[in-house]
Motif scaffolding. Sequence first.
Motif, mmCIF file in Angstrom:
data_model
loop_
_atom_site.group_PDB
_atom_site.id
_atom_site.type_symbol
_atom_site.label_atom_id
_atom_site.label_comp_id
_atom_site.label_asym_id
_atom_site.label_seq_id
_atom_site.Cartn_x
_atom_site.Cartn_y
_atom_site.Cartn_z
ATOM 1 N N LEU A 222 0.833 -1.197 0.000
ATOM 2 C CA LEU A 222 0.000 0.000 0.000
ATOM 3 C C LEU A 222 0.871 1.251 0.000
ATOM 4 N N VAL A 223 0.313 2.346 -0.502
ATOM 5 C CA VAL A 223 0.998 3.635 -0.524
ATOM 6 C C VAL A 223 0.195 4.587 0.359
ATOM 7 N N VAL B 272 -4.057 1.983 -4.473
ATOM 8 C CA VAL B 272 -3.510 0.895 -5.290
ATOM 9 C C VAL B 272 -4.704 0.029 -5.679
ATOM 10 N N VAL B 273 -4.558 -0.741 -6.729
ATOM 11 C CA VAL B 273 -5.682 -1.544 -7.218
ATOM 12 C C VAL B 273 -5.336 -3.019 -7.125
ATOM 13 N N LEU C 188 -7.805 0.210 -3.251
ATOM 14 C CA LEU C 188 -7.503 0.213 -1.818
ATOM 15 C C LEU C 188 -6.830 1.530 -1.470
ATOM 16 N N PHE C 189 -7.344 2.208 -0.459
ATOM 17 C CA PHE C 189 -6.775 3.477 -0.014
ATOM 18 C C PHE C 189 -6.276 3.309 1.411
ATOM 19 N N TYR C 190 -5.022 3.690 1.620
ATOM 20 C CA TYR C 190 -4.354 3.504 2.913
ATOM 21 C C TYR C 190 -4.131 4.865 3.567
ATOM 22 N N GLY D 193 -2.355 -8.237 10.897
ATOM 23 C CA GLY D 193 -0.904 -8.271 10.931
ATOM 24 C C GLY D 193 -0.376 -7.452 9.768
ATOM 25 N N ASP D 194 0.460 -8.057 8.936
ATOM 26 C CA ASP D 194 1.002 -7.367 7.762
ATOM 27 C C ASP D 194 0.189 -7.618 6.500
ATOM 28 N N HIS D 195 -0.933 -8.299 6.621
ATOM 29 C CA HIS D 195 -1.759 -8.623 5.452
ATOM 30 C C HIS D 195 -2.989 -7.730 5.386
ATOM 31 N N VAL D 196 -3.357 -7.348 4.164
ATOM 32 C CA VAL D 196 -4.609 -6.642 3.914
ATOM 33 C C VAL D 196 -5.600 -7.708 3.464
#
Length: 122
Positions: free
Chosen positions: A22-23, A28-29, A39-41, A112-115
């Motif tokens: 993610l940015v 990001v798509v 996806l918006f972070y 955790g570190d996963h979306v």
Amino acid sequence: MNMLAQKTEPMAWQPVCRRDDLVAHSGVVARVGDAQIALFYLPDQAEQPVYALDNRDPKSAANIIGRGIVGQICGDLVIAAPLYKQHFRLKDGSCMEFPEQRLRVWPVRLNGDHVEIADSPV
């Protein structure tokens, strides 16, 4: 107790990417099944740092929402569509300028570190 209360099935979650993919403050798509999901972070939003919406702009019919600009209007977090600049609320996908336009929204979470994204939009 209401004996007719419906039982709800728990959501099925699937990983779509890692947090490092993610940015911050951008989109990001990811492709999930047949859908392109933007996806918006927003790491400074502790309660909900990730949002997931349709990538397809209903006005232009182009898959470009993930390239939109994240902002805030009247207290609502929004994404400005790149071509016609209409604003969609990140929380529910509704369009501020054109109520007939709407983006589908998926439940999304960091695990955790996963979306992870739910198997169907709300």
